[in-house]
Design an enzyme around this catalytic site. Structure first.
Site, short mmCIF file in Angstrom:
data_model
loop_
_atom_site.label_atom_id
_atom_site.label_comp_id
_atom_site.label_asym_id
_atom_site.label_seq_id
_atom_site.Cartn_x
_atom_site.Cartn_y
_atom_site.Cartn_z
N ARG A 59 12.62 4.68 1.66
CA ARG A 59 13.75 3.94 1.09
C ARG A 59 13.53 3.51 -0.36
NH1 ARG A 59 13.94 3.84 6.24
NH2 ARG A 59 11.73 3.49 6.00
N THR A 60 12.39 2.90 -0.62
CA THR A 60 12.18 2.33 -1.96
C THR A 60 12.18 3.44 -3.01
OG1 THR A 60 10.91 0.55 -0.96
CG2 THR A 60 10.70 0.82 -3.33
N LYS A 88 -8.80 12.90 -9.60
CA LYS A 88 -9.99 13.21 -10.41
C LYS A 88 -10.74 11.96 -10.83
CE LYS A 88 -7.65 17.21 -12.49
NZ LYS A 88 -7.09 17.70 -13.74
N ARG A 109 4.28 1.57 -6.82
CA ARG A 109 3.84 1.10 -5.50
C ARG A 109 2.37 1.44 -5.36
NH1 ARG A 109 6.63 1.78 0.30
NH2 ARG A 109 7.81 0.09 -0.65
N HIS A 137 7.10 -7.72 -2.81
CA HIS A 137 8.01 -6.58 -2.91
C HIS A 137 9.34 -7.13 -3.43
CE1 HIS A 137 9.84 -2.79 -2.23
NE2 HIS A 137 9.48 -2.56 -0.99
C1 NCD Z 1 8.34 -2.07 3.53
C2 NCD Z 1 7.14 -1.99 2.61
O1 NCD Z 1 6.76 -0.91 2.15
O2 NCD Z 1 6.63 -3.06 2.32
N1 NCD Z 1 9.21 -1.00 3.44
C3 NCD Z 1 10.15 -0.95 2.44
O3 NCD Z 1 9.83 -0.95 1.27
N2 NCD Z 1 11.44 -0.94 2.78
C4 NCD Z 1 8.03 -2.49 4.91
C5 NCD Z 1 6.94 -1.80 5.69
O4 NCD Z 1 6.30 -0.85 5.25
O5 NCD Z 1 6.74 -2.24 6.82
#
Ligand code: NCD
Length: 311
Positions: A59-60, A88, A109, A137
């Site tokens: 999703r993100t 590397k 991320r 997040h």
């Molecule tokens: C979450 C995350 O990556 O923190 N997912 C997201 O970004 N929608 C939740 C999760 O991984 O449980």
């Protein structure tokens, strides 16, 4: 307003004031027809998003890419570090310096808490934290707030139960702080070993909020307007045996929901493993797929504001 956003980083939800978050949500509302593909836009034509995902994401990553594409911009980057020079031995600082020179804004991320702050230090271009380990997040938090405001018409006074892995769940950390800021009533529902970190509880209490700490959903359900369910973060447990002790602690199904308010909404940042039974998907309580879609207009608003293209 543009002066307050242009060139800013979004690393922790505390980076933005309540007024700024409200401004993002108002702008996101206007972006909905573009996110739905009903209207076309070239607002970010010529802009490039650097998208660096060191951890899995559906999703993100895709909603950031969709937001950029639907506004006429482009995305480059990687969805697993194995295909990049990270393999590397390149440091995060060097990777960031490179991507900064190829793009206008960086979405990161990473598995290490604090990585986004480090990236922001090394980059002159805005850095957006798309999840840093068990840290925060913040863009998920803004889309969660947007979803609650849309569903309930307000955030203040809404009873929100955060359920599941509150220790390692980064979505729960930033959301708890933001909900406190907006005056929601908070319930933290988790097994004792997975309760909210003290640092987050302190931050929430400092805002004047008094969260209730509970161990069972039954205690929260009669009062809850929103049940925000989270996945047990298996990958963050130092010891798999500890994970096994709490795996499957909570499961939301139609039996359990018999005691819920008729207008209870269930949210989940997703992915779910077994926390919400699929039979709930067709019930009026299910808000999680709508929530996931809301990631697109909210991220459109964030990108446009941080790039200084809109005020
Ligand atoms: C979450 C995350 O990556 O923190 N997912 C997201 O970004 N929608 C939740 C999760 O991984 O449980």
């Amino acid at each position: 307003m543009s002066q307050q956003f242009k060139g800013c980083d979004l690393v922790a939800i505390r980076d933005f004031s309540k007024e700024q978050i409200e401004h993002i949500m108002n702008l996101a509302e206007k972006m909905v027809p573009i996110a739905l593909g009903q209207e076309r836009s070239n607002l970010l034509a010529g802009y490039v998003q650097g998208s660096l995902f060191f951890e899995p994401s559906t999703r993100t990553r895709l909603s950031f890419a969709s937001a950029m594409a639907r506004l006429g911009g482009t995305t480059l980057g990687f969805d697993q570090p194995g295909g990049s020079s990270v393999q590397k031995g390149e440091t995060l600082a060097d990777t960031i310096k490179m991507v900064e020179s190829y793009s206008d804004i960086i979405v990161l991320r990473h598995y290490a808490e604090g990585s986004a702050r480090l990236a922001a230090y090394f980059s002159d271009k805005p850095v957006i934290n798309a999840g840093d380990g068990a840290g925060q997040h913040p863009t998920q938090t803004i889309l969660d707030l947007f979803t609650i405001r849309k569903a309930k018409g307000r955030i203040e006074g809404v009873n929100v139960a955060l359920v599941g892995d509150l220790k390692y769940g980064r979505t729960a950390h930033s959301l708890a702080e933001a909900l406190a800021l907006f005056g929601a009533n908070l319930m933290f529902v988790a097994p004792a070993s997975l309760q909210m970190p003290k640092e987050t509880i302190r931050a929430v209490e400092k805002i004047g909020n008094k969260p209730r700490t509970l161990t069972s959903i039954d205690q929260a359900l009669p009062d809850a307007d929103i049940l925000y369910v989270t996945r047990i973060q298996k990958e963050r447990f130092p010891d798999l045996a500890e994970y096994q002790k709490v795996a499957g602690s909570y499961r939301i199904d139609s039996m359990l929901l018999k005691d819920a308010k008729p207008d209870l909404s269930i949210m989940h940042p997703l992915p779910r493993v077994d926390e919400i039974s699929p039979e709930v998907d067709s019930s009026p309580h299910a808000l999680y797929f709508q929530q996931a879609f809301n990631g697109v207009p909210v991220r459109m608003a964030i990108l446009a504001l941080l790039l200084g293209v809109i005020e």
